[in-house]
Design an enzyme around this catalytic site. Structure first.
Site, PDB file in Angstrom:
ATOM      1  N   ASP A 225      -4.117   6.430  -3.464  1.00 58.69           N
ATOM      2  CA  ASP A 225      -3.319   5.166  -3.548  1.00 58.69           C
ATOM      3  C   ASP A 225      -2.221   5.501  -4.576  1.00 58.69           C
ATOM      4  O   ASP A 225      -2.024   4.400  -5.470  1.00 58.69           O
ATOM      5  CB  ASP A 225      -4.178   3.932  -3.883  1.00 58.69           C
ATOM      6  CG  ASP A 225      -3.346   2.538  -3.947  1.00 58.69           C
ATOM      7  OD1 ASP A 225      -2.560   2.521  -3.265  1.00 58.69           O
ATOM      8  OD2 ASP A 225      -3.754   1.682  -4.385  1.00 58.69           O
TER       9      ASP A 225
ATOM     10  N   ASP B 119      -6.744   4.084 -11.130  1.00 55.30           N
ATOM     11  CA  ASP B 119      -6.962   3.430  -9.730  1.00 55.30           C
ATOM     12  C   ASP B 119      -7.686   4.303  -8.739  1.00 55.30           C
ATOM     13  O   ASP B 119      -6.781   4.583  -7.847  1.00 55.30           O
ATOM     14  CB  ASP B 119      -6.021   2.607  -9.470  1.00 55.30           C
ATOM     15  CG  ASP B 119      -6.186   1.527  -8.509  1.00 55.30           C
ATOM     16  OD1 ASP B 119      -7.431   1.445  -8.168  1.00 55.30           O
ATOM     17  OD2 ASP B 119      -5.224   0.748  -8.028  1.00 55.30           O
TER      18      ASP B 119
HETATM   19  N1  LIG Z   1      -8.291   2.183 -18.527  1.00 56.44           N
HETATM   20  C1  LIG Z   1      -7.339   0.942 -18.596  1.00 56.44           C
HETATM   21  N2  LIG Z   1      -6.509   1.019 -19.886  1.00 56.44           N
HETATM   22  C2  LIG Z   1      -5.552   0.024 -19.907  1.00 56.44           C
HETATM   23  N3  LIG Z   1      -5.097  -0.726 -18.817  1.00 56.44           N
HETATM   24  C3  LIG Z   1      -5.536  -0.289 -17.581  1.00 56.44           C
HETATM   25  C4  LIG Z   1      -6.381   0.559 -17.348  1.00 56.44           C
HETATM   26  N4  LIG Z   1      -6.971   0.555 -16.162  1.00 56.44           N
HETATM   27  C5  LIG Z   1      -6.104  -0.478 -15.538  1.00 56.44           C
HETATM   28  N5  LIG Z   1      -5.367  -1.052 -16.373  1.00 56.44           N
HETATM   29  C6  LIG Z   1      -4.250  -2.001 -16.343  1.00 56.44           C
HETATM   30  O1  LIG Z   1      -4.754  -2.857 -15.194  1.00 56.44           O
HETATM   31  C7  LIG Z   1      -3.738  -2.769 -14.048  1.00 56.44           C
HETATM   32  C8  LIG Z   1      -4.541  -2.814 -12.835  1.00 56.44           C
HETATM   33  O2  LIG Z   1      -5.624  -1.880 -12.773  1.00 56.44           O
HETATM   34  P1  LIG Z   1      -5.703  -0.798 -11.455  1.00 56.44           P
HETATM   35  O3  LIG Z   1      -6.828   0.056 -11.770  1.00 56.44           O
HETATM   36  O4  LIG Z   1      -4.482  -0.201 -10.948  1.00 56.44           O
HETATM   37  O5  LIG Z   1      -6.309  -1.944 -10.640  1.00 56.44           O
HETATM   38  P2  LIG Z   1      -5.671  -2.701  -9.171  1.00 56.44           P
HETATM   39  O6  LIG Z   1      -6.816  -2.207  -8.050  1.00 56.44           O
HETATM   40  O7  LIG Z   1      -5.999  -3.965  -9.165  1.00 56.44           O
HETATM   41  O8  LIG Z   1      -4.349  -2.053  -8.677  1.00 56.44           O
HETATM   42  C9  LIG Z   1      -3.160  -1.520 -14.176  1.00 56.44           C
HETATM   43  O9  LIG Z   1      -1.765  -1.447 -13.540  1.00 56.44           O
HETATM   44  C10 LIG Z   1      -2.923  -1.173 -15.672  1.00 56.44           C
HETATM   45  O10 LIG Z   1      -1.793  -1.972 -16.150  1.00 56.44           O
HETATM   46 MG   LIG Z   2      -3.632  -0.232  -9.164  1.00 62.08          MG
END
Ligand SMILES: Nc1ncnc2c1ncn2[C@@H]1O[C@H](COP(=O)(O)OP(=O)(O)O)[C@@H](O)[C@H]1O
Ligand SMILES: [Mg+2]
Length: 242
Positions: free
Chosen positions: A176, A193
């Protein structure tokens, strides 16, 4: 129900189902977190919060939503991954989905890919390193690469290096990947992610890798680079790791 238990339930009952509240509560009683802070992102499939540990360290908690998640997409990805058997029932499935992301993060981190360090997992709640500005009252997550790409050549080199290690050493394909799932923290690219990631050995891994590489090339070519999807794929699979 204990007093704190009740308080927590009142705060989160509109946002979480009971199982999720229990999972968060367990993270608290097992001393992983003090409680959840502000939401970083409320998404369709997951909610991300910042949190503090007992030692006042800021971390991130990703909570996969049990009810809203796209059950069928998730079941499809899980079926591609021979490490896991697809369980029956929505809740079990989402818990496995979160566990898979945790394992993928662990594997990637161990091999030296730039990902948030995984810390703990409790059912659908995944605790990991917080990437961004940690200590002001309102923690600020690092910007997405999409919004912060001032040095495309340099960032592409980092992305390529990470994808080589992910493929050749961790032996997983992100699945992804795009400028929406990479953070730029002060010039360092961090891949996030990993819930869609599957082993290189899965039959579908090449299709997913190609889709990831198409996204990466499209993004960096828009920034002026001249990348070719097939060449980049070959480099990821067989190029020497610096
Ligand atoms: N470890 C982290 N530290 C800071 N921000 C994070 C972290 N993980 C995710 N985020 C924030 O949260 C958002 C969504 O996380 P993500 O893992 O991409 O989940 P989703 O499956 O909803 O896309 C990211 O775009 C980022 O802005
Ligand atoms: Mg994401």
């Amino acid at each position: 129900m204990m007093k704190e238990d009740k308080k927590l339930f009142t705060v989160y009952k509109d946002v979480f189902d009971t199982g999720t509240i229990k999972a968060v509560w367990k993270l608290i009683t097992e001393n992983h977190i003090e409680g959840l802070e502000s939401p970083i992102k409320i998404g369709k499939e997951s909610n991300i919060f910042s949190a503090l540990t007992k030692k006042n360290k800021r971390i991130a908690v990703k909570i996969h939503r049990i009810l809203a998640s796209d059950f069928f997409t998730i079941a499809k990805y899980l079926a591609m991954d021979t490490r896991f058997r697809v369980p029956g029932g929505r809740r079990k499935l989402i818990i496995m989905w979160a566990m898979r992301e945790f394992k993928n993060l662990q594997k990637a981190k161990k091999e030296g890919v730039s990902v948030p360090e995984p810390i703990a997992i409790e059912e659908n709640a995944l605790v990991m390193q917080f990437i961004g500005e940690k200590f002001p009252k309102m923690p600020q997550p690092a910007p997405l690469l999409k919004d912060s790409c001032d040095k495309p050549e340099e960032y592409y080199a980092q992305v390529l290096q990470n994808l080589k290690i992910l493929y050749q050493k961790a032996k997983i394909v992100h699945g992804d990947l795009s400028e929406f799932n990479m953070l730029n923290w002060k010039g360092k690219i961090i891949i996030i992610d990993l819930s869609h990631s599957i082993p290189v050995l899965s039959a579908e891994s090449n299709t997913l890798l190609e889709r990831d590489v198409v996204n990466v090339c499209r993004f960096f070519n828009k920034k002026g680079l001249k990348l070719n999807v097939q060449e980049v794929m070959k480099e990821i699979k067989t190029g020497a790791i610096k």
